[in-house]
Design a protein around this motif. Sequence first.
Motif, PDB file in Angstrom:
ATOM      1  N   HIS A  14      15.052 -14.887 -11.653  1.00  0.00           N
ATOM      2  CA  HIS A  14      16.493 -15.612 -11.346  1.00  0.00           C
ATOM      3  C   HIS A  14      16.264 -16.974 -12.032  1.00  0.00           C
ATOM      4  CE1 HIS A  14      14.539 -17.680  -7.923  1.00  0.00           C
ATOM      5  NE2 HIS A  14      14.355 -16.590  -7.544  1.00  0.00           N
ATOM      6  N   LYS A  15      17.603 -17.603 -11.823  1.00  0.00           N
ATOM      7  CA  LYS A  15      17.774 -19.009 -12.404  1.00  0.00           C
ATOM      8  C   LYS A  15      16.820 -20.170 -11.811  1.00  0.00           C
ATOM      9  CE  LYS A  15      22.284 -18.387 -14.479  1.00  0.00           C
ATOM     10  NZ  LYS A  15      23.646 -18.931 -14.615  1.00  0.00           N
ATOM     11  N   GLY A  16      16.453 -19.787 -10.612  1.00  0.00           N
ATOM     12  CA  GLY A  16      15.715 -20.664  -9.827  1.00  0.00           C
ATOM     13  C   GLY A  16      14.046 -20.602 -10.366  1.00  0.00           C
ATOM     14  N   HIS A  17      13.851 -19.532 -10.738  1.00  0.00           N
ATOM     15  CA  HIS A  17      12.225 -19.214 -11.365  1.00  0.00           C
ATOM     16  C   HIS A  17      12.528 -20.134 -12.698  1.00  0.00           C
ATOM     17  CE1 HIS A  17      11.972 -15.214  -9.437  1.00  0.00           C
ATOM     18  NE2 HIS A  17      11.327 -15.993  -8.618  1.00  0.00           N
ATOM     19  N   ILE A  18      13.601 -20.000 -13.415  1.00  0.00           N
ATOM     20  CA  ILE A  18      13.632 -20.484 -14.754  1.00  0.00           C
ATOM     21  C   ILE A  18      13.678 -21.947 -14.810  1.00  0.00           C
ATOM     22  CG2 ILE A  18      15.137 -20.419 -17.010  1.00  0.00           C
ATOM     23  CD1 ILE A  18      16.143 -17.751 -16.347  1.00  0.00           C
ATOM     24  N   VAL A  32      -1.165 -24.196 -22.894  1.00  0.00           N
ATOM     25  CA  VAL A  32      -0.505 -22.877 -22.781  1.00  0.00           C
ATOM     26  C   VAL A  32      -0.138 -22.533 -21.519  1.00  0.00           C
ATOM     27  CG1 VAL A  32      -2.708 -21.900 -22.297  1.00  0.00           C
ATOM     28  CG2 VAL A  32      -1.224 -20.418 -23.603  1.00  0.00           C
ATOM     29  N   ALA A  33       0.968 -21.607 -21.426  1.00  0.00           N
ATOM     30  CA  ALA A  33       1.415 -21.279 -20.212  1.00  0.00           C
ATOM     31  C   ALA A  33       1.275 -19.818 -19.830  1.00  0.00           C
ATOM     32  CB  ALA A  33       2.932 -21.779 -19.976  1.00  0.00           C
ATOM     33  N   HIS A  34       0.777 -19.398 -18.668  1.00  0.00           N
ATOM     34  CA  HIS A  34       0.993 -18.031 -18.634  1.00  0.00           C
ATOM     35  C   HIS A  34       1.732 -17.440 -17.411  1.00  0.00           C
ATOM     36  CE1 HIS A  34      -3.467 -16.364 -20.368  1.00  0.00           C
ATOM     37  NE2 HIS A  34      -3.124 -17.548 -20.593  1.00  0.00           N
ATOM     38  N   LYS A  52       6.569  -2.576 -16.339  1.00  0.00           N
ATOM     39  CA  LYS A  52       7.009  -2.574 -17.789  1.00  0.00           C
ATOM     40  C   LYS A  52       8.654  -3.463 -17.484  1.00  0.00           C
ATOM     41  CE  LYS A  52       8.404   0.109 -21.772  1.00  0.00           C
ATOM     42  NZ  LYS A  52       8.554   1.370 -22.283  1.00  0.00           N
ATOM     43  N   LEU A  53       9.173  -3.196 -16.783  1.00  0.00           N
ATOM     44  CA  LEU A  53      10.850  -3.461 -16.723  1.00  0.00           C
ATOM     45  C   LEU A  53      10.680  -5.209 -16.136  1.00  0.00           C
ATOM     46  CD1 LEU A  53      12.834  -0.550 -15.649  1.00  0.00           C
ATOM     47  CD2 LEU A  53      12.513  -1.393 -17.827  1.00  0.00           C
ATOM     48  N   ARG A  54       9.794  -5.278 -15.103  1.00  0.00           N
ATOM     49  CA  ARG A  54       9.791  -6.666 -14.806  1.00  0.00           C
ATOM     50  C   ARG A  54       9.047  -7.328 -15.785  1.00  0.00           C
ATOM     51  NH1 ARG A  54       6.484  -6.821 -10.736  1.00  0.00           N
ATOM     52  NH2 ARG A  54       5.706  -4.773 -10.713  1.00  0.00           N
ATOM     53  N   MET A  55       8.282  -7.018 -16.669  1.00  0.00           N
ATOM     54  CA  MET A  55       7.894  -7.823 -17.827  1.00  0.00           C
ATOM     55  C   MET A  55       8.786  -8.075 -18.638  1.00  0.00           C
ATOM     56  SD  MET A  55       5.404  -9.355 -19.058  1.00  0.00           S
ATOM     57  CE  MET A  55       3.535  -8.926 -18.850  1.00  0.00           C
ATOM     58  N   GLN A  56       9.812  -7.144 -18.867  1.00  0.00           N
ATOM     59  CA  GLN A  56      10.820  -7.293 -19.767  1.00  0.00           C
ATOM     60  C   GLN A  56      11.863  -8.410 -19.294  1.00  0.00           C
ATOM     61  OE1 GLN A  56      13.027  -3.825 -20.889  1.00  0.00           O
ATOM     62  NE2 GLN A  56      11.328  -2.440 -21.310  1.00  0.00           N
ATOM     63  N   MET A  57      12.074  -8.172 -18.263  1.00  0.00           N
ATOM     64  CA  MET A  57      12.903  -9.526 -17.478  1.00  0.00           C
ATOM     65  C   MET A  57      12.123 -10.755 -17.657  1.00  0.00           C
ATOM     66  SD  MET A  57      14.801  -7.824 -14.200  1.00  0.00           S
ATOM     67  CE  MET A  57      13.425  -6.602 -13.588  1.00  0.00           C
ATOM     68  N   ALA A  58      10.805 -10.986 -17.420  1.00  0.00           N
ATOM     69  CA  ALA A  58      10.225 -12.136 -17.532  1.00  0.00           C
ATOM     70  C   ALA A  58      10.194 -12.529 -19.059  1.00  0.00           C
ATOM     71  CB  ALA A  58       8.694 -11.931 -17.256  1.00  0.00           C
ATOM     72  N   LYS A  59      10.106 -11.890 -20.032  1.00  0.00           N
ATOM     73  CA  LYS A  59      10.131 -12.119 -21.651  1.00  0.00           C
ATOM     74  C   LYS A  59      11.555 -12.577 -21.698  1.00  0.00           C
ATOM     75  CE  LYS A  59       6.384  -9.300 -23.047  1.00  0.00           C
ATOM     76  NZ  LYS A  59       6.209  -8.127 -23.890  1.00  0.00           N
ATOM     77  N   ALA A  60      12.506 -11.963 -21.186  1.00  0.00           N
ATOM     78  CA  ALA A  60      14.017 -12.300 -21.338  1.00  0.00           C
ATOM     79  C   ALA A  60      14.421 -13.713 -20.962  1.00  0.00           C
ATOM     80  CB  ALA A  60      14.934 -11.128 -21.037  1.00  0.00           C
ATOM     81  N   ALA A  61      13.556 -13.940 -19.822  1.00  0.00           N
ATOM     82  CA  ALA A  61      14.128 -15.190 -19.241  1.00  0.00           C
ATOM     83  C   ALA A  61      13.464 -16.574 -19.497  1.00  0.00           C
ATOM     84  CB  ALA A  61      13.894 -14.919 -17.691  1.00  0.00           C
ATOM     85  N   PHE A  62      11.959 -16.491 -19.679  1.00  0.00           N
ATOM     86  CA  PHE A  62      10.984 -17.362 -20.124  1.00  0.00           C
ATOM     87  C   PHE A  62      10.731 -17.661 -21.500  1.00  0.00           C
ATOM     88  CE2 PHE A  62       9.398 -16.095 -15.756  1.00  0.00           C
ATOM     89  CZ  PHE A  62      10.047 -17.117 -15.190  1.00  0.00           C
ATOM     90  N   GLY A  63      10.756 -16.508 -22.328  1.00  0.00           N
ATOM     91  CA  GLY A  63      10.476 -16.704 -23.643  1.00  0.00           C
ATOM     92  C   GLY A  63      11.417 -17.663 -24.546  1.00  0.00           C
ATOM     93  N   PRO A  64      12.478 -17.903 -24.374  1.00  0.00           N
ATOM     94  CA  PRO A  64      13.168 -18.903 -25.122  1.00  0.00           C
ATOM     95  C   PRO A  64      12.713 -20.321 -24.695  1.00  0.00           C
ATOM     96  CG  PRO A  64      14.779 -17.424 -24.364  1.00  0.00           C
ATOM     97  CD  PRO A  64      13.505 -17.191 -23.615  1.00  0.00           C
ATOM     98  N   LEU A  65      11.863 -20.428 -23.697  1.00  0.00           N
ATOM     99  CA  LEU A  65      11.669 -21.818 -23.399  1.00  0.00           C
ATOM    100  C   LEU A  65      10.657 -22.635 -23.882  1.00  0.00           C
ATOM    101  CD1 LEU A  65      11.861 -21.669 -19.322  1.00  0.00           C
ATOM    102  CD2 LEU A  65      13.624 -22.154 -21.015  1.00  0.00           C
ATOM    103  N   SER A  66       9.424 -21.678 -24.561  1.00  0.00           N
ATOM    104  CA  SER A  66       8.330 -22.320 -25.314  1.00  0.00           C
ATOM    105  C   SER A  66       7.676 -21.262 -26.352  1.00  0.00           C
ATOM    106  CB  SER A  66       7.391 -22.703 -24.365  1.00  0.00           C
ATOM    107  OG  SER A  66       6.239 -23.304 -24.821  1.00  0.00           O
TER     108      SER A  66
END
Length: 377
Positions: A14-18, A32-34, A52-66
């Motif tokens: 969610h947006k709080g995580h981001i 580096v960030a894990h 797999k789907l939770r990883m997809q959501m993580a990539k969609a949420a955090f990927g654009p940040l760094s």
Amino acid sequence: MKILVFGGSFDPVHKGHIAMFKKALQVVKPDVAHIVPAYHSPFKDKSPTPFKLRMQMAKAAFGPLSKKIVFDDYELKCGGKTYSYQLVKYLQQRYENAEIYLLVGTDCLNDLHKWKNPQYIFKNAVVVAGKRRGYTENKADFKHIFLPGSFPKMSSTRARAHILASGAIPEDKITPAVAEVIVKNDLYGLQVHRWLKEHLKPNRYLHSVNVAELCALLSDIYEVPIEKAVQAGILHDTGKALSGPELIDFCKKHRIKVPYFEDMCRCEPLLLHSYVSAWLAKHEFAVKDKEVLLAISEHTLGSLQMSTLSKILFVADISSKDRKYKDAFVIRTLAVQDLEKALLYAANRKLWFTIDSQKWLCPVGIELWNHLVKCTA
């Protein structure tokens, strides 16, 4: 070398995580960030949402940040409950002479001493904490950094409950990129809403949504897990997809146990929908929680030993905001003040509705009324 690590169920992100992760990148300035989605959090039941789907959501949420992010499937490879001290050890082995920064929310900060092998974490990592609004700072006797500012008080649990109750993604909590993964994969009850829309009349579907939303409100007041309350609310009338004769045949075919079955079949077969709804919740929607199933089966007639969840659903069903008769508002107002008084009033109204309609009074409803009166005498 600075290593920032952020683990969690991310179910969903969610947006709080981001917001917290974005601020940690600015403050820590890691090499580096894990991002490490949990396979099975030590503090929660195993998520039914595939890794797999939770990883997809993580990539969609955090990927654009760094561009310095590693989306790490370490916990998937471990294949069971994994503890934070093990994660720190793993990163120490992966990076020589690393400075490890462990990102947590302040709701976790005060419980760190209860974690598995906390001294190892305190010795080998710096805890980075994001303050949620309203947080009262406690003295921490280990290396830690508070991120500047405060972060929205959000939770994945409430995001899931919102989606299950309404069939809609909360845009104030979930980014469009994460929402796309949720919608594409029918997560968090979206498939339930599709079934309800296909099988129930529009006004019955709207009623189910309204009941689920009122159950969510009352669950906060009476300390019932919100997801259980919403699940019971949204599924309570699935049996209304069937007519009276179809309900009778369904109960016989699946050998559903119903009190006063023969009388009910002869006098008021539509009352069978509660028991059929519980069967559908279990077999069609894979609900395993016995308390949820019992609440669904009891939502029309009640019982002598109703749980708090059963009482919430019983009251919410008769007083949801789509109910237009004047007593619905009275019951709804009572419900947020005193659940027992609301239950008594609701049971009274149900009996009078039945009498005024010159319909058969099921003995279960009469037994409930006598029991409630005796308890208040």
